[in-house]
Motif scaffolding. Sequence first.
Motif, PDB file in Angstrom:
ATOM      1  N   MET A   1       0.840  -1.169   0.000  1.00  0.00           N
ATOM      2  CA  MET A   1       0.000   0.000   0.000  1.00  0.00           C
ATOM      3  C   MET A   1       0.896   1.247   0.000  1.00  0.00           C
ATOM      4  SD  MET A   1      -3.111   0.847   2.645  1.00  0.00           S
ATOM      5  CE  MET A   1      -3.724  -0.805   2.507  1.00  0.00           C
ATOM      6  N   ILE A   2       0.591   2.170  -0.871  1.00  0.00           N
ATOM      7  CA  ILE A   2       1.417   3.372  -1.000  1.00  0.00           C
ATOM      8  C   ILE A   2       0.851   4.469  -0.119  1.00  0.00           C
ATOM      9  CG2 ILE A   2       2.207   5.147  -2.592  1.00  0.00           C
ATOM     10  CD1 ILE A   2       1.974   3.039  -4.817  1.00  0.00           C
ATOM     11  N   ASN A   3       1.691   5.050   0.716  1.00  0.00           N
ATOM     12  CA  ASN A   3       1.281   6.177   1.552  1.00  0.00           C
ATOM     13  C   ASN A   3       1.397   7.471   0.773  1.00  0.00           C
ATOM     14  OD1 ASN A   3       0.790   4.640   3.806  1.00  0.00           O
ATOM     15  ND2 ASN A   3       2.680   5.166   4.830  1.00  0.00           N
ATOM     16  N   THR A   4       0.387   8.312   0.861  1.00  0.00           N
ATOM     17  CA  THR A   4       0.520   9.643   0.304  1.00  0.00           C
ATOM     18  C   THR A   4       1.298  10.469   1.315  1.00  0.00           C
ATOM     19  OG1 THR A   4      -1.529  10.411   1.296  1.00  0.00           O
ATOM     20  CG2 THR A   4      -1.693   9.457  -0.906  1.00  0.00           C
ATOM     21  N   PRO A   5       1.992  11.491   0.871  1.00  0.00           N
ATOM     22  CA  PRO A   5       2.765  12.290   1.818  1.00  0.00           C
ATOM     23  C   PRO A   5       1.927  12.850   2.964  1.00  0.00           C
ATOM     24  CG  PRO A   5       3.347  12.847  -0.428  1.00  0.00           C
ATOM     25  CD  PRO A   5       2.181  11.907  -0.498  1.00  0.00           C
ATOM     26  N   SER A   6       0.686  13.248   2.695  1.00  0.00           N
ATOM     27  CA  SER A   6      -0.120  13.842   3.745  1.00  0.00           C
ATOM     28  C   SER A   6      -0.498  12.813   4.811  1.00  0.00           C
ATOM     29  CB  SER A   6      -1.366  14.506   3.164  1.00  0.00           C
ATOM     30  OG  SER A   6      -2.084  13.593   2.367  1.00  0.00           O
ATOM     31  N   ILE A   7      -0.775  11.578   4.407  1.00  0.00           N
ATOM     32  CA  ILE A   7      -1.077  10.538   5.393  1.00  0.00           C
ATOM     33  C   ILE A   7       0.176  10.199   6.188  1.00  0.00           C
ATOM     34  CG2 ILE A   7      -1.779   8.144   5.711  1.00  0.00           C
ATOM     35  CD1 ILE A   7      -3.690   8.494   3.355  1.00  0.00           C
ATOM     36  N   SER A   8       1.302  10.113   5.520  1.00  0.00           N
ATOM     37  CA  SER A   8       2.569   9.846   6.218  1.00  0.00           C
ATOM     38  C   SER A   8       2.875  10.945   7.224  1.00  0.00           C
ATOM     39  CB  SER A   8       3.718   9.736   5.218  1.00  0.00           C
ATOM     40  OG  SER A   8       3.520   8.662   4.360  1.00  0.00           O
ATOM     41  N   GLN A   9       2.637  12.181   6.819  1.00  0.00           N
ATOM     42  CA  GLN A   9       2.877  13.313   7.722  1.00  0.00           C
ATOM     43  C   GLN A   9       1.945  13.249   8.927  1.00  0.00           C
ATOM     44  OE1 GLN A   9       5.399  15.599   7.366  1.00  0.00           O
ATOM     45  NE2 GLN A   9       4.814  16.180   9.428  1.00  0.00           N
ATOM     46  N   LEU A  10       0.665  12.962   8.680  1.00  0.00           N
ATOM     47  CA  LEU A  10      -0.291  12.838   9.780  1.00  0.00           C
ATOM     48  C   LEU A  10       0.120  11.715  10.722  1.00  0.00           C
ATOM     49  CD1 LEU A  10      -2.882  13.546  11.255  1.00  0.00           C
ATOM     50  CD2 LEU A  10      -4.137  12.142   9.607  1.00  0.00           C
ATOM     51  N   GLN A  11       0.571  10.612  10.154  1.00  0.00           N
ATOM     52  CA  GLN A  11       0.995   9.484  10.977  1.00  0.00           C
ATOM     53  C   GLN A  11       2.153   9.877  11.899  1.00  0.00           C
ATOM     54  OE1 GLN A  11       2.222   6.034   8.710  1.00  0.00           O
ATOM     55  NE2 GLN A  11       1.286   4.688  10.220  1.00  0.00           N
ATOM     56  N   SER A  12       3.101  10.636  11.387  1.00  0.00           N
ATOM     57  CA  SER A  12       4.248  11.024  12.225  1.00  0.00           C
ATOM     58  C   SER A  12       3.874  12.100  13.246  1.00  0.00           C
ATOM     59  CB  SER A  12       5.419  11.479  11.357  1.00  0.00           C
ATOM     60  OG  SER A  12       5.113  12.671  10.680  1.00  0.00           O
ATOM     61  N   ASP A  13       2.868  12.904  12.933  1.00  0.00           N
ATOM     62  CA  ASP A  13       2.461  13.988  13.841  1.00  0.00           C
ATOM     63  C   ASP A  13       1.311  13.605  14.765  1.00  0.00           C
ATOM     64  OD1 ASP A  13       4.344  15.594  12.609  1.00  0.00           O
ATOM     65  OD2 ASP A  13       2.892  16.571  11.279  1.00  0.00           O
ATOM     66  N   TRP A  14       0.740  12.419  14.598  1.00  0.00           N
ATOM     67  CA  TRP A  14      -0.503  12.022  15.259  1.00  0.00           C
ATOM     68  C   TRP A  14      -0.507  12.311  16.759  1.00  0.00           C
ATOM     69  CZ3 TRP A  14      -5.092  10.677  13.326  1.00  0.00           C
ATOM     70  CH2 TRP A  14      -6.026  10.110  14.191  1.00  0.00           C
ATOM     71  N   PHE A  15       0.540  11.909  17.463  1.00  0.00           N
ATOM     72  CA  PHE A  15       0.541  12.047  18.925  1.00  0.00           C
ATOM     73  C   PHE A  15       0.800  13.468  19.393  1.00  0.00           C
ATOM     74  CE2 PHE A  15       1.353   7.520  18.238  1.00  0.00           C
ATOM     75  CZ  PHE A  15       0.295   7.000  18.968  1.00  0.00           C
ATOM     76  N   GLY A  16       1.249  14.339  18.505  1.00  0.00           N
ATOM     77  CA  GLY A  16       1.449  15.735  18.870  1.00  0.00           C
ATOM     78  C   GLY A  16       0.225  16.596  18.621  1.00  0.00           C
ATOM     79  N   PHE A  17      -0.772  16.051  17.936  1.00  0.00           N
ATOM     80  CA  PHE A  17      -1.973  16.803  17.588  1.00  0.00           C
ATOM     81  C   PHE A  17      -3.078  16.612  18.623  1.00  0.00           C
ATOM     82  CE2 PHE A  17      -1.473  16.761  12.632  1.00  0.00           C
ATOM     83  CZ  PHE A  17      -0.544  17.783  12.729  1.00  0.00           C
ATOM     84  N   SER A  18      -3.915  17.621  18.755  1.00  0.00           N
ATOM     85  CA  SER A  18      -5.159  17.462  19.511  1.00  0.00           C
ATOM     86  C   SER A  18      -6.139  16.703  18.625  1.00  0.00           C
ATOM     87  CB  SER A  18      -5.742  18.830  19.874  1.00  0.00           C
ATOM     88  OG  SER A  18      -6.247  19.468  18.701  1.00  0.00           O
ATOM     89  N   ASP A  19      -7.225  16.215  19.207  1.00  0.00           N
ATOM     90  CA  ASP A  19      -8.213  15.493  18.413  1.00  0.00           C
ATOM     91  C   ASP A  19      -8.803  16.366  17.305  1.00  0.00           C
ATOM     92  OD1 ASP A  19      -7.859  13.129  19.740  1.00  0.00           O
ATOM     93  OD2 ASP A  19      -9.660  13.298  20.971  1.00  0.00           O
ATOM     94  N   LEU A  20      -9.017  17.644  17.584  1.00  0.00           N
ATOM     95  CA  LEU A  20      -9.562  18.530  16.553  1.00  0.00           C
ATOM     96  C   LEU A  20      -8.555  18.763  15.428  1.00  0.00           C
ATOM     97  CD1 LEU A  20     -11.586  21.080  18.691  1.00  0.00           C
ATOM     98  CD2 LEU A  20     -12.494  19.432  17.043  1.00  0.00           C
TER      99      LEU A  20
END
Length: 92
Positions: A1-20
């Motif tokens: 499965m190919i990750n798009t850059p935006s999904i990859s970025q979200l994955q790396s930032d996930w724990f630093g983000f608030s739920d919103l």
Amino acid sequence: MINTPSISQLQSDWFGFSDLDRASAILTIHQSGIPIRKIAAQLHLSESLLRHLLQALQAPACDQDLARQGKISTNELVRRANRSEEHTSELQ
């Protein structure tokens, strides 16, 4: 499965983000044409979690502010979003 850059970025930032912030990022990715199912699979999360987060974005702005301040939970924010939608549909 190919990750798009935006999904990859979200994955790396996930724990630093608030739920919103997570919900906003998911919405942006989804609006680019990627199905929720694919986003969930690439993030190794359930579709229902992503849909739950997206529901939080439907809450009134004042409630979103309370959630950002940590005064209400994401679950409460979604409850308020659902009540707001019910109230709006009753008025129509």
